[in-house]
Design a protein around this motif. Structure first.
Motif, PDB file in Angstrom:
ATOM      1  N   LEU A  14      10.013 -12.753  49.571  1.00 27.73           N
ATOM      2  CA  LEU A  14       8.889 -13.370  48.853  1.00 27.73           C
ATOM      3  C   LEU A  14       7.902 -12.336  48.297  1.00 27.73           C
ATOM      4  CD1 LEU A  14       8.170 -16.488  51.122  1.00 27.73           C
ATOM      5  CD2 LEU A  14       9.766 -16.286  49.225  1.00 27.73           C
ATOM      6  N   THR A  15       7.862 -12.298  46.982  1.00 28.34           N
ATOM      7  CA  THR A  15       6.889 -11.456  46.278  1.00 28.34           C
ATOM      8  C   THR A  15       5.499 -12.065  46.476  1.00 28.34           C
ATOM      9  OG1 THR A  15       7.086 -12.815  44.316  1.00 28.34           O
ATOM     10  CG2 THR A  15       8.603 -10.930  44.486  1.00 28.34           C
ATOM     11  N   PRO A  16       4.429 -11.353  46.078  1.00 24.07           N
ATOM     12  CA  PRO A  16       3.097 -11.949  46.214  1.00 24.07           C
ATOM     13  C   PRO A  16       2.987 -13.317  45.537  1.00 24.07           C
ATOM     14  CG  PRO A  16       2.895  -9.594  45.853  1.00 24.07           C
ATOM     15  CD  PRO A  16       4.360  -9.913  45.707  1.00 24.07           C
ATOM     16  N   SER A  17       3.528 -13.466  44.329  1.00 22.25           N
ATOM     17  CA  SER A  17       3.371 -14.782  43.673  1.00 22.25           C
ATOM     18  C   SER A  17       4.216 -15.844  44.369  1.00 22.25           C
ATOM     19  CB  SER A  17       3.657 -14.704  42.174  1.00 22.25           C
ATOM     20  OG  SER A  17       4.842 -14.005  41.938  1.00 22.25           O
ATOM     21  N   GLU A  18       5.418 -15.484  44.804  1.00 19.87           N
ATOM     22  CA  GLU A  18       6.244 -16.468  45.534  1.00 19.87           C
ATOM     23  C   GLU A  18       5.582 -16.839  46.867  1.00 19.87           C
ATOM     24  OE1 GLU A  18      10.637 -14.920  43.933  1.00 19.87           O
ATOM     25  OE2 GLU A  18       9.803 -14.092  45.768  1.00 19.87           O
ATOM     26  N   GLY A  19       5.031 -15.822  47.537  1.00 15.77           N
ATOM     27  CA  GLY A  19       4.381 -16.066  48.827  1.00 15.77           C
ATOM     28  C   GLY A  19       3.159 -16.955  48.689  1.00 15.77           C
ATOM     29  N   PRO A  41       3.853 -12.657  56.088  1.00 19.41           N
ATOM     30  CA  PRO A  41       4.444 -12.098  54.860  1.00 19.41           C
ATOM     31  C   PRO A  41       4.552 -10.575  54.948  1.00 19.41           C
ATOM     32  CG  PRO A  41       2.313 -13.202  54.451  1.00 19.41           C
ATOM     33  CD  PRO A  41       2.428 -12.981  55.921  1.00 19.41           C
ATOM     34  N   THR A  45       2.389  -8.754  50.207  1.00 15.02           N
ATOM     35  CA  THR A  45       2.177 -10.184  49.934  1.00 15.02           C
ATOM     36  C   THR A  45       0.983 -10.734  50.720  1.00 15.02           C
ATOM     37  OG1 THR A  45       4.478 -10.470  49.282  1.00 15.02           O
ATOM     38  CG2 THR A  45       3.397 -12.444  50.038  1.00 15.02           C
TER      39      THR A  45
END
Ligand code: PEP
Length: 251
Positions: A14-19, A41, A45
């Motif tokens: 999980l990237t920052p935006s996905e997280g 995370p 993230t």
């Protein structure tokens, strides 16, 4: 009375935006659910997730931390950096840190003591490999990991320690310990804590189970006397899978 505690270890996913998206879904779907919940995370993230869960009771934790204050330690992240982000919880001693990055019990103990000294809450992971279990060394391994990992940790500090029992052979493999095996290991760990800190501390210590926990097995595991929660890997990566596990802790 030990309050159920369900944690999600996102590992290197999980990237920052996905997280941030997943954290916002969890915040929404867990509104009013009276279970202690933590998500962990990756370091990068963390800021997006801290922001996304604001206004909820979801705890945001790091997956690891340095045992040093600051200085020339390339690639490391300190307690001070985490606390500056508003992160006061950390997983220490995960089996992947032990096996892939060479963290031993002494090193883990240094991290535990340093993080405690900085006021952090710790989820300390312990657990045996398949060879250790097959070789009849389960108790010896757990005893060493608990005694060395908690060396010089006071009874008072134990209020900020959760133990996660994670049999290494059950992590990410789809194999889960039977609820009998898991409860036996948890009872053994609780006995070790009692021998170190006395009955009250042992009865108050949260011991989570980890290893391929999913909604279909969480209920049976969480129903056992000594299993107070779960540390979830793979199934914590989507709200569809994680929220039902959290809700199992209500029943
Ligand atoms: C973990 O990483 O702590 C874990 C238990 O993973 P999984 O649930 O995927 O087995």
């Amino acid at each position: 009375m030990r309050k159920p505690y369900i944690a999600g270890n996102w590992k290197m996913n999980l990237t920052p935006s996905e997280g941030a998206k997943l954290a916002a879904e969890l915040k929404d779907q867990l509104k009013g659910v009276d279970v202690k919940v933590m998500i962990a995370p990756s370091f990068v993230t963390l800021p997006a997730v801290v922001e996304a869960v604001k206004g909820s009771n979801i705890i945001v934790a790091a997956q690891n931390v340095s045992d040093k204050e600051s200085g020339a330690y390339t690639g490391e992240v300190s307690c001070q950096m985490l606390k500056d982000l508003g992160v006061n919880d950390v997983i220490i001693g995960h089996s992947e840190r032990r096996s892939y990055y060479g963290e031993n019990d002494e090193w883990i103990n240094r991290k535990v003591k340093y993080a405690l000294s900085q006021g952090m809450n710790i989820d300390l992971c312990v657990g045996e490999t398949l060879d250790e279990r097959k070789g009849g060394h389960l108790k010896e391994v757990l005893s060493r990991q608990i005694k060395v990992g908690l060396s010089d940790v006071s009874a008072k500090d134990m209020e900020r320690i959760t133990i996660a029992y994670e049999p290494v052979w059950a992590i990410g493999t789809g194999m889960t310990a039977t609820s009998d095996d898991a409860d036996d290991a948890h009872a053994y760990i609780r006995g070790l804590i009692e021998s170190l800190y006395g009955k009250t501390v042992a009865e108050n210590t949260i011991i989570q189970y980890g290893g391929s926990v999913k909604a279909s097995n969480a209920k049976e595991l969480l129903a056992r006397k000594n299993i107070d929660g779960a540390l979830v890997g793979g199934a914590s990566l989507s709200a569809d899978k994680f929220v039902p596990i959290v809700k199992c802790a209500l029943e």
